[in-house]
Design a protein around this motif. Structure first.
Motif, PDB file in Angstrom:
ATOM      1  N   GLU A  20       0.816  -1.219   0.000  1.00 26.66           N
ATOM      2  CA  GLU A  20       0.000   0.000   0.000  1.00 26.66           C
ATOM      3  C   GLU A  20       0.849   1.268   0.000  1.00 26.66           C
ATOM      4  OE1 GLU A  20      -3.802   1.882   2.423  1.00 26.66           O
ATOM      5  OE2 GLU A  20      -2.653   0.251   3.320  1.00 26.66           O
ATOM      6  N   LYS A  21       1.958   1.259   0.721  1.00 32.69           N
ATOM      7  CA  LYS A  21       2.835   2.436   0.803  1.00 32.69           C
ATOM      8  C   LYS A  21       3.405   2.833  -0.562  1.00 32.69           C
ATOM      9  CE  LYS A  21       4.443   1.734   5.525  1.00 32.69           C
ATOM     10  NZ  LYS A  21       5.603   1.349   6.350  1.00 32.69           N
ATOM     11  N   HIS A  22       3.457   1.892  -1.495  1.00 36.98           N
ATOM     12  CA  HIS A  22       4.062   2.174  -2.798  1.00 36.98           C
ATOM     13  C   HIS A  22       3.077   2.706  -3.839  1.00 36.98           C
ATOM     14  CE1 HIS A  22       7.260  -0.042  -0.877  1.00 36.98           C
ATOM     15  NE2 HIS A  22       8.068   0.418  -1.808  1.00 36.98           N
ATOM     16  N   GLN A  23       1.811   2.796  -3.502  1.00 39.24           N
ATOM     17  CA  GLN A  23       0.821   3.295  -4.467  1.00 39.24           C
ATOM     18  C   GLN A  23       1.022   4.767  -4.797  1.00 39.24           C
ATOM     19  OE1 GLN A  23      -2.820   2.035  -2.488  1.00 39.24           O
ATOM     20  NE2 GLN A  23      -3.090   0.449  -4.034  1.00 39.24           N
ATOM     21  N   SER A  24       1.652   5.504  -3.923  1.00 43.30           N
ATOM     22  CA  SER A  24       1.867   6.938  -4.169  1.00 43.30           C
ATOM     23  C   SER A  24       3.133   7.204  -4.985  1.00 43.30           C
ATOM     24  CB  SER A  24       1.949   7.683  -2.831  1.00 43.30           C
ATOM     25  OG  SER A  24       3.075   7.226  -2.098  1.00 43.30           O
ATOM     26  N   LYS A  25       3.902   6.182  -5.278  1.00 42.97           N
ATOM     27  CA  LYS A  25       5.146   6.330  -6.043  1.00 42.97           C
ATOM     28  C   LYS A  25       4.838   6.074  -7.513  1.00 42.97           C
ATOM     29  CE  LYS A  25       7.773   5.169  -2.002  1.00 42.97           C
ATOM     30  NZ  LYS A  25       8.811   4.390  -1.382  1.00 42.97           N
ATOM     31  N   HIS A  26       4.606   7.134  -8.263  1.00 46.61           N
ATOM     32  CA  HIS A  26       4.089   7.023  -9.626  1.00 46.61           C
ATOM     33  C   HIS A  26       5.131   6.716 -10.694  1.00 46.61           C
ATOM     34  CE1 HIS A  26       0.572   9.592  -7.982  1.00 46.61           C
ATOM     35  NE2 HIS A  26       0.474   8.337  -7.634  1.00 46.61           N
ATOM     36  N   SER A  27       6.402   6.633 -10.314  1.00 45.80           N
ATOM     37  CA  SER A  27       7.431   6.261 -11.286  1.00 45.80           C
ATOM     38  C   SER A  27       7.604   4.740 -11.361  1.00 45.80           C
ATOM     39  CB  SER A  27       8.768   6.913 -10.920  1.00 45.80           C
ATOM     40  OG  SER A  27       9.224   6.427  -9.670  1.00 45.80           O
ATOM     41  N   ILE A  28       6.920   4.022 -10.488  1.00 44.71           N
ATOM     42  CA  ILE A  28       7.035   2.561 -10.457  1.00 44.71           C
ATOM     43  C   ILE A  28       6.050   1.950 -11.445  1.00 44.71           C
ATOM     44  CG2 ILE A  28       6.661   0.509  -9.028  1.00 44.71           C
ATOM     45  CD1 ILE A  28       7.546   2.214  -6.610  1.00 44.71           C
ATOM     46  N   THR A  74      22.950  -2.662 -10.153  1.00 46.47           N
ATOM     47  CA  THR A  74      22.817  -3.696 -11.171  1.00 46.47           C
ATOM     48  C   THR A  74      21.454  -3.708 -11.851  1.00 46.47           C
ATOM     49  OG1 THR A  74      24.378  -5.065  -9.918  1.00 46.47           O
ATOM     50  CG2 THR A  74      23.036  -6.189 -11.591  1.00 46.47           C
ATOM     51  N   PHE A  75      20.385  -3.469 -11.096  1.00 41.24           N
ATOM     52  CA  PHE A  75      19.041  -3.718 -11.608  1.00 41.24           C
ATOM     53  C   PHE A  75      18.183  -2.473 -11.831  1.00 41.24           C
ATOM     54  CE2 PHE A  75      20.333  -7.547  -9.300  1.00 41.24           C
ATOM     55  CZ  PHE A  75      20.278  -8.456 -10.332  1.00 41.24           C
ATOM     56  N   ASN A  76      18.700  -1.280 -11.620  1.00 42.58           N
ATOM     57  CA  ASN A  76      17.937  -0.063 -11.868  1.00 42.58           C
ATOM     58  C   ASN A  76      16.591  -0.061 -11.132  1.00 42.58           C
ATOM     59  OD1 ASN A  76      17.586   2.493 -12.930  1.00 42.58           O
ATOM     60  ND2 ASN A  76      16.610   1.745 -14.796  1.00 42.58           N
ATOM     61  N   LEU A  77      16.645  -0.338  -9.834  1.00 45.83           N
ATOM     62  CA  LEU A  77      15.444  -0.426  -9.007  1.00 45.83           C
ATOM     63  C   LEU A  77      15.016   0.948  -8.509  1.00 45.83           C
ATOM     64  CD1 LEU A  77      16.424  -3.520  -6.829  1.00 45.83           C
ATOM     65  CD2 LEU A  77      14.992  -3.475  -8.894  1.00 45.83           C
ATOM     66  N   THR A  78      13.735   1.071  -8.243  1.00 44.54           N
ATOM     67  CA  THR A  78      13.189   2.259  -7.598  1.00 44.54           C
ATOM     68  C   THR A  78      13.172   2.059  -6.089  1.00 44.54           C
ATOM     69  OG1 THR A  78      11.780   2.589  -9.521  1.00 44.54           O
ATOM     70  CG2 THR A  78      11.198   3.804  -7.537  1.00 44.54           C
ATOM     71  N   CYS A  79      12.754   0.868  -5.650  1.00 40.12           N
ATOM     72  CA  CYS A  79      12.683   0.522  -4.220  1.00 40.12           C
ATOM     73  C   CYS A  79      13.104  -0.927  -4.032  1.00 40.12           C
ATOM     74  CB  CYS A  79      11.256   0.666  -3.686  1.00 40.12           C
ATOM     75  SG  CYS A  79      10.624   2.332  -3.689  1.00 40.12           S
ATOM     76  N   MET A  80      13.635  -1.208  -2.842  1.00 43.20           N
ATOM     77  CA  MET A  80      14.000  -2.567  -2.489  1.00 43.20           C
ATOM     78  C   MET A  80      13.873  -2.738  -0.987  1.00 43.20           C
ATOM     79  SD  MET A  80      17.597  -4.533  -2.644  1.00 43.20           S
ATOM     80  CE  MET A  80      17.977  -3.967  -1.018  1.00 43.20           C
ATOM     81  N   VAL A 100      10.643  -5.787  -4.345  1.00 46.50           N
ATOM     82  CA  VAL A 100      11.396  -4.875  -5.203  1.00 46.50           C
ATOM     83  C   VAL A 100      10.461  -4.177  -6.188  1.00 46.50           C
ATOM     84  CG1 VAL A 100      13.598  -6.094  -5.004  1.00 46.50           C
ATOM     85  CG2 VAL A 100      12.032  -6.695  -6.827  1.00 46.50           C
ATOM     86  N   SER A 101      10.834  -2.950  -6.544  1.00 45.47           N
ATOM     87  CA  SER A 101      10.043  -2.130  -7.463  1.00 45.47           C
ATOM     88  C   SER A 101      10.981  -1.454  -8.457  1.00 45.47           C
ATOM     89  CB  SER A 101       9.288  -1.046  -6.691  1.00 45.47           C
ATOM     90  OG  SER A 101       8.528  -1.607  -5.647  1.00 45.47           O
ATOM     91  N   ALA A 102      10.470  -1.276  -9.683  1.00 47.55           N
ATOM     92  CA  ALA A 102      11.238  -0.615 -10.743  1.00 47.55           C
ATOM     93  C   ALA A 102      10.264  -0.076 -11.784  1.00 47.55           C
ATOM     94  CB  ALA A 102      12.209  -1.602 -11.394  1.00 47.55           C
ATOM     95  N   LYS A 103      10.823   0.607 -12.772  1.00 50.70           N
ATOM     96  CA  LYS A 103       9.985   1.106 -13.872  1.00 50.70           C
ATOM     97  C   LYS A 103       9.427  -0.042 -14.707  1.00 50.70           C
ATOM     98  CE  LYS A 103      11.956   5.670 -14.419  1.00 50.70           C
ATOM     99  NZ  LYS A 103      12.545   6.657 -15.320  1.00 50.70           N
ATOM    100  N   HIS A 104      10.219  -1.123 -14.869  1.00 48.99           N
ATOM    101  CA  HIS A 104       9.842  -2.203 -15.776  1.00 48.99           C
ATOM    102  C   HIS A 104       9.983  -3.567 -15.096  1.00 48.99           C
ATOM    103  CE1 HIS A 104       9.792   0.775 -18.948  1.00 48.99           C
ATOM    104  NE2 HIS A 104      10.985   1.176 -18.540  1.00 48.99           N
ATOM    105  N   SER A 105       9.225  -4.534 -15.579  1.00 50.71           N
ATOM    106  CA  SER A 105       9.174  -5.859 -14.955  1.00 50.71           C
ATOM    107  C   SER A 105      10.484  -6.642 -15.058  1.00 50.71           C
ATOM    108  CB  SER A 105       8.035  -6.681 -15.553  1.00 50.71           C
ATOM    109  OG  SER A 105       8.208  -6.849 -16.939  1.00 50.71           O
ATOM    110  N   LYS A 106      11.228  -6.460 -16.138  1.00 57.31           N
ATOM    111  CA  LYS A 106      12.457  -7.227 -16.328  1.00 57.31           C
ATOM    112  C   LYS A 106      13.396  -7.077 -15.118  1.00 57.31           C
ATOM    113  CE  LYS A 106      16.307  -7.798 -19.527  1.00 57.31           C
ATOM    114  NZ  LYS A 106      16.955  -7.325 -20.734  1.00 57.31           N
ATOM    115  N   GLU A 107      13.532  -5.851 -14.632  1.00 57.41           N
ATOM    116  CA  GLU A 107      14.426  -5.605 -13.493  1.00 57.41           C
ATOM    117  C   GLU A 107      13.942  -6.289 -12.215  1.00 57.41           C
ATOM    118  OE1 GLU A 107      15.337  -2.488 -16.415  1.00 57.41           O
ATOM    119  OE2 GLU A 107      13.427  -3.000 -15.512  1.00 57.41           O
TER     120      GLU A 107
END
Length: 142
Positions: A20-28, A74-80, A100-107
């Protein structure tokens, strides 16, 4: 370093709150979660009732800092986030949570697999399997 070690099991409410805390992070654009759960393995005709986890936290934190730093590079993550239980965790309860969170699923897929394997291999976390008859033995990670 954020808090990694939690006394007792990692609850569904804790996991839901983390999401729930990550819903406000719109770059993910992608999240991935790994949940490690205690199994009721049968070993030499005895059933595991739980695992008592201990850790050398003073040794673990610098290792976790290095793991975190390498994962972000290594993985260009937004959050971990990595969480691991300490104390006795019953069969069926969650003891290990990687998020883990990132812009794209591959990471996120690659990062999750890396993090789960490296934490199990490098971080000084020890589990003593407690059997239903109250006997015990040290767990070996596979």
């Amino acid at each position: 370093m954020k808090k990694v070690f939690i006394n007792g099991p990692i609850t569904p409410a804790f996991i839901a709150n983390s999401i729930e805390k990550h819903q406000s992070k719109h770059s993910i654009g992608a999240h991935n979660i790994f949940l490690g759960q205690v199994r009721a393995d049968v070993i030499k005709d005895k059933t595991v009732a739980g695992i008592d986890f201990t850790c050398y936290e003073d040794m673990a934190h610098p290792i976790l800092d290095d793991i975190r730093e390498k994962a972000f590079k290594t993985f260009n993550l937004t959050c971990m986030h990595i969480y691991h239980s300490l104390g006795e965790i019953k069969a069926g309860e969650v003891c290990f949570f990687v998020f883990v969170s990132a812009k794209h699923s591959k990471e996120v897929y690659a990062a999750t697999e890396y993090l789960v394997n490296i934490v199990k291999k490098k971080v000084p976390i020890f589990g003593k399997e407690i059997f239903e008859d109250e006997s015990h033995q040290w767990k070996v990670n596979k």
